[in-house]
Design an enzyme around this catalytic site. Structure first.
Site, PDB file in Angstrom:
ATOM      1  N   GLU A  63       0.851  -1.250  -0.127  1.00  0.00           N
ATOM      2  CA  GLU A  63       0.106  -0.013   0.011  1.00  0.00           C
ATOM      3  C   GLU A  63       0.752   1.271  -0.020  1.00  0.00           C
ATOM      4  OE1 GLU A  63      -2.716  -0.757  -1.001  1.00  0.00           O
ATOM      5  OE2 GLU A  63      -2.758  -2.878  -0.263  1.00  0.00           O
ATOM      6  N   TYR A  80      -1.466  -7.620 -11.497  1.00  0.00           N
ATOM      7  CA  TYR A  80      -0.504  -7.758 -10.129  1.00  0.00           C
ATOM      8  C   TYR A  80       0.717  -8.701 -10.466  1.00  0.00           C
ATOM      9  CZ  TYR A  80      -4.232  -6.096  -6.969  1.00  0.00           C
ATOM     10  OH  TYR A  80      -5.030  -5.425  -6.189  1.00  0.00           O
TER      11      TYR A  80
END
Ligand code: BES
Ligand code: ZN
Length: 635
Positions: A328, A413
């Site tokens: 994050e 991803y």
């Protein structure tokens, strides 16, 4: 644009005749139909005509009604009339109750504007079309969100650890439109100011500047976001929150029950930021804090700027699940700074982030840890690719005619990350790092397409290095699967685990002989994943007796253990599973658990019963995924 004809929502791209439709709530008589026709544009998941009129700044003034589960107030949008003759503003909305649309005037009065709500287009919601008189560059909309808003979860006091209500938003990919009428596309960025009023015993925080460190007696909180961000990064939470400082520019918010454990778990946060800065350049957002949400949060983490939202299921007590925090944080560069302009280009956002996550983990914990994480990821990707249709298996995904949710697979991803690994392998670390730093500087605060990246890569890297060709690059970008020249990660530590697993399964090693005390959490995960469909309840009991896996406080390990428990119908595991499903709403866990249960000849009815009891505490996204997994009728 030309109207496309392929895929499901012919209707999605087709012309909507708004004047005749249900959502018509305007105060004006019917206008000629032309003025109200809308179709989606360059971003197929937004109705907003952002190439003609662009929101540059928004001011939000909201009351949070924690009992009615409603946000209510108004938003004022500052407009850039890119094409001054374009006669209207189109916003994305879903489930909003629009009360009034006006243009603020200098004398303090509000001039009513003509507006219409278009027809509901599935998860895209309804376009809000507002006719703009010449020269108008400010529009105010008075509205309320619906208690069912997909982008918000409301928890009552009995559903939280503090006993006080809680609310949080999740806007990515296209749920901001369920709590604010706006141009809900990653192609547009705006700055914003927000005022929120909440009950006096609660605190409000946002992915913005101005977060409080303690409750404020008035219940009113003000926020300011000076850096322009796309709508999917708009984030708010309200609850009984405490703050604990970690470093100079970092800290953590959580309900009282979690705050101490969270501050301890995340004590490396400041160091992580330093590593990020060393790798990719200046941290441009001021502070970086974490907000620990209730366990019903449907994701592991969400990179809301300045304040990432995280699940409490990463608090393992030993810092072993911090890759998620690295992830994050890395989004502060990849994604929040340079964003995909449409969801088909998501890999620019998530793929770069997984690559950086790995670089941060390596800098913090060493090469071996990074390698183990990479192997776990590779294996997951290879497995997922087997069941992925071609159009969804290239980095640029065929997602224009689908729900943008579907873009979030291992492809953007992990395939994205292994693409960057491959570049690194070919040109060396120093070169890729230099390239990436320049790339972030060059495109800072912009939203770009894969084609823009491709051009930049060609000019600044490929043309200078014989080890790279555009042909190979294009294979990554536009062809399905993993190229045969991709570099597969390897870990000796995992190979040793493979040997032990094999011997233990063959009966050549006793359970007590397994050197599991020396294993990392990742080695444990590798061990458990490799046991899929190879056990029975008896062997489960042996492992449990030796390693107390049913009691594991590490939710990644526990999740794998519960999957094996379903496969073997291992009773103690099933009991733990019930409590787990009633507590945790993180989709990465709940979706496969419900799907595995639905797949057994004994588990579906049991799972539906558990689900019905868990449902009130689940986020709308968790409900949707669980209902699909269990094949029960969606509302
Ligand atoms: N941006 C995502 C969260 C997200 C995922 C939002 C899907 C909307 C749809 C976030 O950065 C993310 O990828 N979170 C992962 C963890 C990460 C370590 C792979 C998650 O929540 O599991
Ligand atoms: Zn991410």
């Amino acid at each position: 644009m030309t109207v496309k004809t392929k895929g499901w929502p012919l209707a999605l791209l087709s012309i909507l005749l708004l004047a005749a439709c249900q959502g018509d709530r305007s105060n004006e008589p019917l206008e000629p139909a032309e003025e109200w026709k809308v179709q989606t544009g360059a971003d197929p998941h937004s109705f907003s005509e952002y190439e003609k009129v662009r929101v540059g700044h928004l001011r939000l003034d909201l009351d949070a009604d924690m009992d009615a589960h409603v946000l209510s107030g108004h938003v004022t949008l500052d407009l850039e009339r890119v094409d001054p003759d374009h006669p209207r503003l189109v916003l994305d909305t879903r489930g909003l109750d629009i009360r009034d649309v006006t243009a603020p005037e200098s004398d303090g009065n509000h001039r009513p504007l003509s507006w219409r709500l278009g027809e509901q287009e599935g998860s895209l919601g309804q376009p809000l079309v507002i006719l703009l008189p010449d020269g108008i560059d400010e529009v105010r909309i008075d509205y309320s969100s619906s208690p069912e808003a997909f982008g918000l979860q409301w928890l009552d006091g009995e559903q939280t650890s503090s006993g006080k209500p809680f609310m949080f938003s999740q806007s990515q990919p296209h749920y901001a439109r369920t709590w604010v009428p706006l141009q809900d596309t990653p192609a547009v960025r705006y700055t914003f100011d927000v005022t929120v009023r909440v009950p006096e015993d609660l605190m409000a925080v946002m992915g913005a500047g101005g977060n409080p460190v303690e409750r404020n007696a008035s219940g009113e909180y003000n926020f300011h976001m000076p850096q322009p961000v796309p709508s999917y990064l708009m984030a708010i939470a309200v609850g009984d929150l405490r703050f604990a400082e970690i470093g100079e520019r970092s800290g953590v918010y959580a309900e009282p029950e979690w705050i101490e454990a969270a501050a301890e778990e995340f004590d490396v946060l400041e160091e992580m930021i330093d590593i990020g800065v060393d790798l990719y350049g200046e941290y441009r957002w001021g502070r970086y804090d974490l907000l620990v949400l209730p366990p019903s949060f449907p994701f592991g983490g969400m990179e809301n700027p300045r304040l990432s939202f995280v699940t409490p299921t990463i608090i393992a007590g030993d810092g072993s699940l911090l890759a998620l925090v690295a992830h994050e944080l890395a989004h502060s560069w990849s994604g929040n700074l340079v964003t995909n302009a449409a969801w088909r280009d998501l890999w620019l956002n998530e793929g770069f982030t997984v690559y950086f996550e790995s670089r941060i983990m390596e800098a913090l914990y060493g090469e071996e840890v990074a390698r183990q994480l990479a192997v776990l990821e590779w294996e997951d990707l290879v497995e997922e690719l087997e069941g992925t249709e071609d159009g969804m298996a290239s980095l640029v995904m065929d997602v224009d005619e689908r729900d943008p949710e579907q873009a979030f697979s291992s492809v953007p991803y992990s395939k994205g990350r292994f693409f960057l690994d491959w570049i690194e392998h070919r040109v060396g670390r120093e070169t890729i790092d230099e390239f990436l730093r320049a790339y972030f500087d060059h495109f800072a605060f912009q939203s770009i397409s894969t084609e823009t990246f491709r051009g930049y890569l060609e000019t600044n890297l490929v043309s200078k290095h014989d080890a790279l060709t555009m042909e190979a690059v294009d294979q990554w970008l536009y062809e399905p699967g993993l190229p045969e020249f991709a570099v597969a990660p390897e870990s000796d530590a995992f190979e040793r685990v493979d040997d032990w697993r094999k011997r233990w399964l063959a009966g050549d090693a006793e359970t007590g002989e397994l050197p599991a005390d020396e294993w990392s959490v990742y080695q444990w995960l590798h061990f458990l994943i490799g046991l899929e469909d190879k056990l029975d309840a008896e062997r489960m009991a042996e492992l449990d007796a030796a390693f107390a896996l049913t009691e594991s406080g590490n939710y990644e390990i526990l999740f794998q253990w519960l999957m094996r428990s379903i496969e073997t119908r291992y009773e103690p595991g099933i009991e733990r599973l019930e409590a787990f499903l009633l507590e945790v709403g993180r989709n990465k866990f709940t979706r496969p658990l419900y799907a595995a249960l639905a797949d057994t000849d004994w588990g579906r009815e049991w799972a539906i019963d558990v689900y019905e009891r868990a449902r009130p505490g689940y986020h709308p996204l968790t409900r949707q995924a669980a209902e699909r997994a269990l094949d029960i009728d969606q509302e």
